[in-house]
Design a protein around this motif. Structure first.
Motif, PDB file in Angstrom:
ATOM      1  N   ILE A   1       0.835  -1.208   0.000  1.00  0.00           N
ATOM      2  CA  ILE A   1       0.000   0.000   0.000  1.00  0.00           C
ATOM      3  C   ILE A   1       0.867   1.254   0.000  1.00  0.00           C
ATOM      4  CG2 ILE A   1      -1.665   1.332   1.344  1.00  0.00           C
ATOM      5  CD1 ILE A   1      -2.744  -1.387   2.376  1.00  0.00           C
ATOM      6  N   MET A   2       1.869   1.253   0.854  1.00  0.00           N
ATOM      7  CA  MET A   2       2.740   2.416   1.014  1.00  0.00           C
ATOM      8  C   MET A   2       3.446   2.779  -0.286  1.00  0.00           C
ATOM      9  SD  MET A   2       5.636   2.667   3.972  1.00  0.00           S
ATOM     10  CE  MET A   2       7.237   2.627   3.201  1.00  0.00           C
ATOM     11  N   PHE A   3       4.056   1.798  -0.930  1.00  0.00           N
ATOM     12  CA  PHE A   3       4.812   2.076  -2.151  1.00  0.00           C
ATOM     13  C   PHE A   3       3.893   2.340  -3.338  1.00  0.00           C
ATOM     14  CE2 PHE A   3       8.269   0.753   0.412  1.00  0.00           C
ATOM     15  CZ  PHE A   3       9.438   1.196  -0.202  1.00  0.00           C
ATOM     16  N   SER A   4       2.687   1.777  -3.327  1.00  0.00           N
ATOM     17  CA  SER A   4       1.722   2.093  -4.391  1.00  0.00           C
ATOM     18  C   SER A   4       1.280   3.543  -4.287  1.00  0.00           C
ATOM     19  CB  SER A   4       0.492   1.179  -4.287  1.00  0.00           C
ATOM     20  OG  SER A   4       0.809  -0.160  -4.569  1.00  0.00           O
ATOM     21  N   LEU A   5       0.985   3.982  -3.067  1.00  0.00           N
ATOM     22  CA  LEU A   5       0.575   5.366  -2.852  1.00  0.00           C
ATOM     23  C   LEU A   5       1.692   6.339  -3.211  1.00  0.00           C
ATOM     24  CD1 LEU A   5      -1.339   4.964   0.540  1.00  0.00           C
ATOM     25  CD2 LEU A   5      -2.356   5.499  -1.691  1.00  0.00           C
ATOM     26  N   TRP A   6       2.923   5.965  -2.907  1.00  0.00           N
ATOM     27  CA  TRP A   6       4.065   6.828  -3.232  1.00  0.00           C
ATOM     28  C   TRP A   6       4.194   7.029  -4.738  1.00  0.00           C
ATOM     29  CZ3 TRP A   6       8.386   5.600  -6.196  1.00  0.00           C
ATOM     30  CH2 TRP A   6       9.377   6.574  -6.245  1.00  0.00           C
ATOM     31  N   GLN A   7       3.908   6.004  -5.509  1.00  0.00           N
ATOM     32  CA  GLN A   7       4.053   6.067  -6.963  1.00  0.00           C
ATOM     33  C   GLN A   7       3.198   7.165  -7.593  1.00  0.00           C
ATOM     34  OE1 GLN A   7       5.828   4.153  -9.242  1.00  0.00           O
ATOM     35  NE2 GLN A   7       6.839   2.878  -7.707  1.00  0.00           N
ATOM     36  N   MET A   8       2.034   7.439  -7.003  1.00  0.00           N
ATOM     37  CA  MET A   8       1.075   8.340  -7.639  1.00  0.00           C
ATOM     38  C   MET A   8       1.561   9.794  -7.709  1.00  0.00           C
ATOM     39  SD  MET A   8      -1.116   6.252  -8.695  1.00  0.00           S
ATOM     40  CE  MET A   8      -2.410   7.361  -9.242  1.00  0.00           C
ATOM     41  N   PRO A   9       1.874  10.446  -6.593  1.00  0.00           N
ATOM     42  CA  PRO A   9       2.373  11.829  -6.696  1.00  0.00           C
ATOM     43  C   PRO A   9       3.713  11.910  -7.405  1.00  0.00           C
ATOM     44  CG  PRO A   9       2.512  11.030  -4.434  1.00  0.00           C
ATOM     45  CD  PRO A   9       1.707  10.029  -5.189  1.00  0.00           C
ATOM     46  N   HIS A  10       4.526  10.881  -7.242  1.00  0.00           N
ATOM     47  CA  HIS A  10       5.817  10.809  -7.934  1.00  0.00           C
ATOM     48  C   HIS A  10       5.605  10.828  -9.450  1.00  0.00           C
ATOM     49  CE1 HIS A  10       9.875   9.318  -8.923  1.00  0.00           C
ATOM     50  NE2 HIS A  10       9.280   8.415  -9.683  1.00  0.00           N
ATOM     51  N   SER A  11       4.685  10.005  -9.928  1.00  0.00           N
ATOM     52  CA  SER A  11       4.421   9.902 -11.366  1.00  0.00           C
ATOM     53  C   SER A  11       3.714  11.137 -11.902  1.00  0.00           C
ATOM     54  CB  SER A  11       3.579   8.650 -11.659  1.00  0.00           C
ATOM     55  OG  SER A  11       4.261   7.474 -11.258  1.00  0.00           O
ATOM     56  N   TYR A  12       2.772  11.691 -11.133  1.00  0.00           N
ATOM     57  CA  TYR A  12       2.073  12.896 -11.580  1.00  0.00           C
ATOM     58  C   TYR A  12       3.032  14.077 -11.689  1.00  0.00           C
ATOM     59  CZ  TYR A  12      -2.495  10.669 -11.000  1.00  0.00           C
ATOM     60  OH  TYR A  12      -3.593   9.854 -11.123  1.00  0.00           O
TER      61      TYR A  12
END
Length: 297
Positions: free
Chosen positions: A166-177
């Motif tokens: 969950i933690m690393f999936s959530l991190w991916q979102m603002p990073h990718s945006y």
């Protein structure tokens, strides 16, 4: 020839995944490290990531030539044929999966296969080109490395592994945006429906803030569940607040969106690297959960 075969695997992505898989492995090992298992996990997963990246280059060669950032990739310039890149990717994948099968366990192998399938088949072949939710789907593949590292040690998918996912999936979102914002023209030219292009930069800013808050809560859960100590908790809170503050600064009227997005991107890298290191060195057993809750109470 060696350089071409290396570049098609996107070494930067491989290195980033090395840090997270090591963090997950050491978190689960709790100081009792099996060096041969560690090396097999790191090398095996790195080869799988390299395989996925090589195959992604084969799939994306038509849109890569439209983007300034990717127009010089070897599969676009013709320095490496699609057949050679594809064969290279398949060979790397077979070796990587073989190593995980032989040295780790079926849980770790299963998550590696899950991440590979999501990235190569679901994301690269369809979602990236056709849906604004492509980033969300792709985030699951980016979250797999620390879970593989963790499960290689434990042999099962427990609460700690779930929090990592969950933690690393959530991190991916603002990073990718953030990447999509400072590379806005590239994604627009290639007609890739990432959120900033499809629905506007302002909406992407809102999502960045929301996902960073959710990420911060997930990082704290790793401590509240007793898997890490106070040192990790302090770093998690400090880096998450720093990242959130940087994200909120994007609402200023004088903001240069591209420059702001680059800063958000850089802080995202610092944040996840710091947390990967801290979970590797400040590990605890879940039995310490009651002590943590009593302290906070």
């Amino acid at each position: 020839m060696i350089k071409r075969y290396l570049l098609v695997t996107k070494p930067g992505i491989i290195f980033g995944n090395l840090i997270s898989v090591a963090g997950g492995f050491f978190l689960a090992a709790k100081g009792s490290v099996d060096l041969s298992l560690f090396l097999a996990t790191v090398v095996g997963l790195s080869l799988i990531v390299a395989s996925g990246c090589a195959l992604n280059n084969c799939i994306d060669r038509d849109i890569d030539r439209k983007m300034e950032r990717t127009k010089n990739r070897v599969t676009v310039t013709g320095a490496m044929s699609t057949k050679a890149a594809f064969t290279h990717g398949i060979v790397l994948g077979l070796i990587g999966f073989g190593m995980l099968y032989y040295w780790t366990n079926l849980v770790a192998l299963g998550f590696a296969a899950f991440g590979f399938f999501i990235y190569v088949v679901v994301y690269s072949l369809y979602m990236k080109r056709n849906s604004v939710y492509g980033t969300l789907v792709g985030s699951f593949s980016g979250a797999v490395p620390p879970v593989v590292g963790y499960c290689a040690v434990t042999g099962n998918f427990d609460i700690g592994a779930a929090i990592l996912l969950i933690m690393f999936s959530l991190w991916q979102m603002p990073h990718s945006y953030a990447i999509a914002i400072f590379r806005f023209k590239d994604y627009e030219a290639a007609n890739i429906p990432v959120l900033p292009v499809a629905q506007g930069i302002n909406k992407a800013k809102h999502h960045i803030v929301i996902y960073i808050v959710a990420f911060a809560l997930a990082t704290v859960m790793l401590a509240l569940s007793g898997y890490v100590g106070y040192g990790y908790l302090v770093v998690a809170c400090a880096t998450s607040l720093w990242w959130l503050g940087m994200a909120l600064s994007g609402y200023k009227s004088s903001t240069d969106d591209r420059l702001w997005a680059r800063k958000v991107f850089v802080v995202s890298i610092v944040t996840i690297t710091a947390l990967s290191v801290m979970m590797a060195v400040d590990f605890q057993t879940p039995a310490s959960q009651l002590d943590m809750l009593a302290y906070l109470g």
